[in-house]
Design a protein around this motif. Structure first.
Motif, mmCIF file in Angstrom:
data_model
loop_
_atom_site.group_PDB
_atom_site.id
_atom_site.type_symbol
_atom_site.label_atom_id
_atom_site.label_comp_id
_atom_site.label_asym_id
_atom_site.label_seq_id
_atom_site.Cartn_x
_atom_site.Cartn_y
_atom_site.Cartn_z
ATOM 1 N N GLY A 89 12.043 -16.366 4.727
ATOM 2 C CA GLY A 89 11.227 -15.535 3.845
ATOM 3 C C GLY A 89 10.077 -14.876 4.584
ATOM 4 O O GLY A 89 10.056 -14.794 5.814
ATOM 5 N N GLY A 90 9.096 -14.421 3.804
ATOM 6 C CA GLY A 90 7.937 -13.728 4.393
ATOM 7 C C GLY A 90 6.668 -14.488 4.079
ATOM 8 O O GLY A 90 6.678 -15.712 3.972
ATOM 9 N N GLY A 91 5.567 -13.766 3.942
ATOM 10 C CA GLY A 91 4.317 -14.377 3.500
ATOM 11 C C GLY A 91 3.247 -14.552 4.558
ATOM 12 O O GLY A 91 2.144 -14.994 4.230
ATOM 13 N N GLY A 138 6.548 -8.654 5.492
ATOM 14 C CA GLY A 138 6.158 -7.314 5.039
ATOM 15 C C GLY A 138 4.712 -7.070 5.410
ATOM 16 O O GLY A 138 4.387 -6.350 6.350
ATOM 17 N N ARG A 139 3.826 -7.770 4.690
ATOM 18 C CA ARG A 139 2.384 -7.548 4.822
ATOM 19 C C ARG A 139 1.886 -7.641 6.262
ATOM 20 O O ARG A 139 1.114 -6.812 6.723
ATOM 21 C CB ARG A 139 1.674 -8.613 3.976
ATOM 22 N N THR A 140 2.347 -8.670 6.986
ATOM 23 C CA THR A 140 1.801 -8.897 8.328
ATOM 24 C C THR A 140 2.140 -7.734 9.267
ATOM 25 O O THR A 140 1.422 -7.476 10.227
ATOM 26 C CB THR A 140 2.303 -10.263 8.856
ATOM 27 N N LEU A 182 -3.497 -0.899 -6.563
ATOM 28 C CA LEU A 182 -3.627 -1.820 -7.703
ATOM 29 C C LEU A 182 -4.245 -3.166 -7.317
ATOM 30 O O LEU A 182 -4.770 -3.887 -8.164
ATOM 31 C CB LEU A 182 -2.219 -2.043 -8.293
ATOM 32 N N ARG A 183 -4.170 -3.535 -6.051
ATOM 33 C CA ARG A 183 -4.473 -4.913 -5.637
ATOM 34 C C ARG A 183 -5.863 -5.418 -6.052
ATOM 35 O O ARG A 183 -5.980 -6.539 -6.515
ATOM 36 C CB ARG A 183 -4.295 -5.064 -4.120
ATOM 37 N N PRO A 184 -6.935 -4.612 -5.895
ATOM 38 C CA PRO A 184 -8.251 -5.160 -6.278
ATOM 39 C C PRO A 184 -8.297 -5.570 -7.740
ATOM 40 O O PRO A 184 -8.790 -6.650 -8.069
ATOM 41 C CB PRO A 184 -9.205 -3.999 -5.985
ATOM 42 N N ALA A 219 0.114 -2.399 2.971
ATOM 43 C CA ALA A 219 1.081 -3.246 2.256
ATOM 44 C C ALA A 219 0.730 -3.311 0.778
ATOM 45 O O ALA A 219 -0.431 -3.553 0.425
ATOM 46 C CB ALA A 219 1.078 -4.662 2.843
ATOM 47 N N TYR A 220 1.711 -3.133 -0.073
ATOM 48 C CA TYR A 220 1.549 -3.216 -1.525
ATOM 49 C C TYR A 220 0.481 -2.241 -2.015
ATOM 50 O O TYR A 220 -0.257 -2.518 -2.950
ATOM 51 C CB TYR A 220 1.248 -4.667 -1.945
ATOM 52 N N GLY A 221 0.353 -1.125 -1.313
ATOM 53 C CA GLY A 221 -0.534 -0.051 -1.744
ATOM 54 C C GLY A 221 0.310 1.002 -2.434
ATOM 55 O O GLY A 221 0.497 0.981 -3.654
ATOM 56 N N HIS A 255 -5.678 -6.098 -9.842
ATOM 57 C CA HIS A 255 -4.603 -6.994 -10.266
ATOM 58 C C HIS A 255 -4.772 -8.405 -9.723
ATOM 59 O O HIS A 255 -4.464 -9.377 -10.398
ATOM 60 C CB HIS A 255 -3.264 -6.405 -9.802
ATOM 61 N N TYR A 256 -5.222 -8.512 -8.477
ATOM 62 C CA TYR A 256 -5.341 -9.841 -7.848
ATOM 63 C C TYR A 256 -6.782 -10.176 -7.474
ATOM 64 O O TYR A 256 -7.001 -11.153 -6.756
ATOM 65 C CB TYR A 256 -4.542 -9.907 -6.542
ATOM 66 N N ASP A 257 -7.732 -9.320 -7.859
ATOM 67 C CA ASP A 257 -9.097 -9.484 -7.359
ATOM 68 C C ASP A 257 -9.111 -9.455 -5.833
ATOM 69 O O ASP A 257 -9.912 -10.147 -5.189
ATOM 70 C CB ASP A 257 -9.694 -10.826 -7.817
ATOM 71 N N SER A 293 3.398 1.218 -2.543
ATOM 72 C CA SER A 293 4.593 0.704 -3.229
ATOM 73 C C SER A 293 4.271 0.208 -4.641
ATOM 74 O O SER A 293 5.162 0.058 -5.466
ATOM 75 C CB SER A 293 5.262 -0.403 -2.404
ATOM 76 N N MET A 294 3.000 -0.028 -4.946
ATOM 77 C CA MET A 294 2.628 -0.451 -6.300
ATOM 78 C C MET A 294 1.847 0.635 -7.040
ATOM 79 O O MET A 294 1.305 0.384 -8.122
ATOM 80 C CB MET A 294 1.806 -1.745 -6.236
ATOM 81 N N ALA A 295 1.785 1.823 -6.464
ATOM 82 C CA ALA A 295 1.030 2.906 -7.103
ATOM 83 C C ALA A 295 1.785 3.410 -8.334
ATOM 84 O O ALA A 295 3.007 3.308 -8.414
ATOM 85 C CB ALA A 295 0.807 4.043 -6.103
HETATM 86 N N1 LLP Z 1 10.655 -12.160 0.866
HETATM 87 C C1 LLP Z 1 10.607 -12.332 -0.471
HETATM 88 C C2 LLP Z 1 11.719 -12.977 -1.150
HETATM 89 C C3 LLP Z 1 9.484 -11.880 -1.198
HETATM 90 O O1 LLP Z 1 9.444 -12.054 -2.515
HETATM 91 C C4 LLP Z 1 8.417 -11.255 -0.510
HETATM 92 C C5 LLP Z 1 7.248 -10.781 -1.229
HETATM 93 C C6 LLP Z 1 8.522 -11.093 0.887
HETATM 94 C C7 LLP Z 1 9.644 -11.559 1.537
HETATM 95 C C8 LLP Z 1 7.466 -10.416 1.716
HETATM 96 O O2 LLP Z 1 6.238 -11.064 1.678
HETATM 97 P P1 LLP Z 1 5.093 -10.614 2.691
HETATM 98 O O3 LLP Z 1 5.555 -10.931 4.091
HETATM 99 O O4 LLP Z 1 4.845 -9.161 2.514
HETATM 100 O O5 LLP Z 1 3.909 -11.413 2.298
HETATM 101 N N2 LLP Z 1 2.062 -7.496 -4.463
HETATM 102 C C9 LLP Z 1 1.507 -8.674 -3.827
HETATM 103 C C10 LLP Z 1 2.504 -9.371 -2.939
HETATM 104 C C11 LLP Z 1 3.789 -9.718 -3.638
HETATM 105 C C12 LLP Z 1 4.790 -10.316 -2.706
HETATM 106 C C13 LLP Z 1 6.112 -10.373 -3.347
HETATM 107 N N3 LLP Z 1 7.137 -10.896 -2.494
HETATM 108 C C14 LLP Z 1 0.232 -8.276 -3.089
HETATM 109 O O6 LLP Z 1 -0.167 -7.111 -3.159
HETATM 110 O O7 LLP Z 1 -0.417 -9.121 -2.475
#
Ligand code: LLP
Length: 430
Positions: free
Chosen positions: A237-239, A278-280, A314-316, A386-388, A318-320, A390-392
């Motif tokens: 996964g990601g994160g 994604g984000r990183t 949306l992030r500020p 990230a999530y800019g 939606h998620y503070d 794409s969530m607009a």
């Molecule tokens: N894989 C899966 C199954 C996921 O659900 C996600 C993110 C990722 C990978 C990628 O995660 P990353 O590496 O980008 O952290 N909109 C929120 C984040 C939602 C993440 C959803 N899933 C934000 O703006 O913080």
């Protein structure tokens, strides 16, 4: 860290003045740096080299096909979460075999599309979904490869909206149910269940939740193998985090130092590892630029009303979430040394940075210490890649912003600003 820095008192990207980019493309606009995007991808690939992972960029984080293409050309795969994202990945030049497809609510049409395209792995999230996938594959007479998304019940210590690996989430199946899942479906002829998928949350700023989740999962894989199942793929996964504030996130190598030793030997034994970052990769490869429309005083509060708001980022609200915000060309003495919530500079004033949307929850920052701002000033919102975009949304019928990409010393449009006509283009004539 990234390619956005202050030179001669003005924010630059790749040597180009951000004010010049704003003059050319207008505001609000997302500006991405190709150099930063690729640098982050390469750092991850280097850090995890011992696992030779397939790095599947998470398209949901920022899906412009020009960004995806840059990464696909580097050899990246794509993590997609809908038929639309798979279509996007393929349009960007990523072969479907390098795509992994997760999502709790895949429609029949999406599953059929993914199987016909030959998607690399379908990450299946429930028994009911597996049965639908297997039936569709059988009807199409096409085999597909699946991984079971397990929920390892670890706390990623992140926002509750983006915490996905604890019990009682809609994602994956409880790890205890995985054995029964494999017993029921592990021998399916059309949908070959040969992998395990994890995604515990986002962003995860410490390595321990990964260590805990992977340790539990490896034990599960041993049991499954002992029961005669083939498990040759582990998707972690990601994160991984990003620096919204300077120094906030561990480097890729810190995550890798904790994760690689757990899995390395199995990789030598033939296990295939997939990552879904994604984000990183993209967060600090993008900024949002917006222009101050009006300064306004209400009671004791000062508002900087900008042309970007919750519809743009949306992030500020939606998620503070915290995003560092600073003028593109601050007055002398106000060039920031780092990105942080609090700044130790004389002359800063607390203000809310807000957008044009008809909601009190429409803000980019609350009570933020900033240098004096005036109508017409350009402001940059950092770590917005990230999530800019794409969530607009088009809420309040405000057209979506432009996206531009800086490559070397060149900047080009990668998504034109929408027009008012675009807003009504999909509606049937009244
Ligand atoms: N894989 C899966 C199954 C996921 O659900 C996600 C993110 C990722 C990978 C990628 O995660 P990353 O590496 O980008 O952290 N909109 C929120 C984040 C939602 C993440 C959803 N899933 C934000 O703006 O913080």
């Amino acid at each position: 860290m990234d390619d956005f820095d202050y030179r001669h008192g003005e924010l630059h990207c790749g040597g180009l003045g951000v004010s010049t980019i704003a003059d050319r493309f207008g505001t609000p606009t997302y500006i991405y740096s190709a150099a930063t995007l690729l640098d982050h991808h390469r750092k991850l690939a280097r850090a995890f080299a011992a696992l030779n992972p397939l790095i599947c960029y998470s398209v949901k984080s920022s899906g412009n096909i020009n960004l995806c293409r840059l990464l696909a050309e580097e050899g990246a795969g794509m993590d997609v979460v809908s038929g639309g994202e798979l279509h996007r990945a393929i349009a960007a030049g990523c072969p479907a075999e390098r795509c992994v497809y997760a999502g709790v609510g895949k429609t029949d049409a999406e599953i059929e599309f993914a199987i016909l395209q030959g998607v690399g792995v379908l990450n299946v999230e429930s028994e009911a979904e597996f049965e639908v996938v297997a039936a569709i594959a059988a009807r199409l007479q096409r085999t597909c490869v699946a991984a079971l998304r397990v929920n390892p019940d670890v706390d990623p210590k992140t926002h509750r909206y983006t915490s996905t690996g604890r019990k009682e989430t809609k994602f994956g199946v409880d790890i205890e149910r995985a054995r029964a899942f494999f017993a029921a479906y592990g021998k399916d002829r059309w949908c070959r269940l040969t992998g395990i998928h994890l995604h515990i949350g986002s962003p995860v700023y410490s390595v321990q939740p990964y260590v805990d989740a992977i340790t539990k999962t490896l034990a599960l894989m041993d049991e499954l193998r002992a029961a005669g199942h083939t498990v040759d793929t582990l998707d972690l996964g990601g994160g991984f985090g990003a620096d919204y504030e300077t120094g906030q996130s561990p480097e890729a190598s810190v995550y890798a130092d904790a994760i690689v030793p757990l899995v390395e030997e199995r990789v030598r034994g033939g296990l295939r590892v997939i990552l879904e970052p994604g984000r990183t990769i993209v967060a600090n490869a993008g900024i949002l630029i917006t222009r101050v429309l009006y300064m306004k005083q209400s009671g004791d509060k000062t508002f900087a009303i900008c042309d970007a708001g919750m519809n743009t980022l949306l992030r500020p609200c939606h998620y503070d979430a915290f995003h560092f915000i600073w003028p593109v060309a601050p007055a002398a003495g106000f060039v920031p040394q780092r990105r942080a919530r609090t700044m130790q500079l004389d002359g800063l004033a607390l203000m809310d940075v807000v957008g044009p949307i008809c909601e009190s929850g429409d803000f980019l920052a609350i009570d933020r210490p900033l240098p004096p701002l005036r109508r017409g000033d350009l402001v940059a919102v950092f770590t917005a890649g990230a999530y800019g975009m794409s969530m607009a949304s088009r809420y309040n019928s405000v057209p979506l912003p432009a996206e531009v990409l800086v490559e070397g010393h060149e900047v080009r449009s990668i998504r034109r600003r929408e027009t008012w006509d675009d807003l009504i283009a999909h509606e049937c004539p009244a």
